[in-house]
Design an enzyme around this catalytic site. Structure first.
Site, short mmCIF file in Angstrom:
data_model
loop_
_atom_site.label_atom_id
_atom_site.label_comp_id
_atom_site.label_asym_id
_atom_site.label_seq_id
_atom_site.Cartn_x
_atom_site.Cartn_y
_atom_site.Cartn_z
N HIS A 1 0.84 -1.21 0.00
CA HIS A 1 0.00 0.00 0.00
C HIS A 1 0.87 1.25 0.00
CE1 HIS A 1 -2.94 -2.66 2.49
NE2 HIS A 1 -3.46 -2.56 1.29
N LYS B 1 -18.23 -6.31 10.08
CA LYS B 1 -16.92 -6.98 10.04
C LYS B 1 -15.94 -6.29 10.96
CE LYS B 1 -14.34 -8.13 6.28
NZ LYS B 1 -14.11 -8.03 4.84
N ARG C 1 -1.76 -6.04 -8.45
CA ARG C 1 -0.68 -6.99 -8.22
C ARG C 1 -0.64 -8.07 -9.29
NH1 ARG C 1 -2.79 -7.73 -2.21
NH2 ARG C 1 -4.61 -7.20 -3.44
N SER D 1 -2.59 -7.79 3.32
CA SER D 1 -2.81 -7.61 4.76
C SER D 1 -3.14 -8.94 5.44
CB SER D 1 -3.97 -6.64 5.00
OG SER D 1 -3.66 -5.39 4.45
#
Ligand code: ADP
Length: 158
Positions: free
Chosen positions: A18, A42, A91, A129
């Site tokens: 990031h 969440k 990515r 992450s």
């Protein structure tokens, strides 16, 4: 008109991937808002305050990079912030397919918001992450994967 970009994500936690995308995009914009999308159902691995602190500490050297939270549709948040650009990282080809559909739907929702993609640096291609969270759960060392300023905060919180 100012060039304002929103970089949305969960940042649970922010990674070097990031950070690299955001720093490399900084010269293109007058302001980049790193925006943590909040999902009431969440709960994150790190609480919101900690995620905000990690991002703020990572970019304390660049005034035009700010951090915020939002809920609801990302394009609506862009409108609220007068942001005409959505910044995303790419990515892999899987990222591309996923981002293409989100980007195209967002464009239909708001034609004034352009999605801009930055390619990841090769060394960050397999970083996300969730891998960092897995390493932390198993008491591993994440120093290579998160910005130094974020690492300091992680170490204070474990
Ligand atoms: P989300 O959970 O909404 O995908 P993330 O925080 O995982 O949010 O990702 C936010 C953005 O950062 C996405 O555009 C994603 O492609 C990008 N990103 C995540 N990890 C990397 C990385 N290692 N290199 C480049 N971009 C990345």
């Amino acid at each position: 008109m100012k060039r304002i970009a929103v970089f949305p994500g969960s940042f649970d936690p922010i990674t070097c991937g990031h950070e690299s995308v955001i720093r490399r995009a900084a010269p293109l914009f007058d302001k980049i808002i790193v925006a943590i999308g909040v999902n009431a159902e969440k709960k994150g691995y790190f609480d919101l305050e900690t995620r905000l602190d990690m991002i703020a500490a990572t970019f304390q050297d660049i005034d035009k990079i700010v951090v915020d939270t939002y809920s609801g549709l990302t394009v609506n948040y862009c409108k609220e912030q007068d942001a005409n650009f959505l910044l995303r990282g790419l990515r892999t080809s899987a990222d591309f397919e996923f981002e293409r559909s989100i980007g195209q739907v967002n464009k239909q929702l708001d034609k004034d918001v352009e999605t801009i993609f930055m390619l990841t640096q090769p060394e960050h291609t397999s970083l996300n992450s969730s891998i960092v969270r897995d390493i932390l759960r198993h008491k591993g060392d994440v120093a290579k994967f998160v910005p130094q300023a974020a690492l300091n905060i992680i170490l204070e919180n474990i």
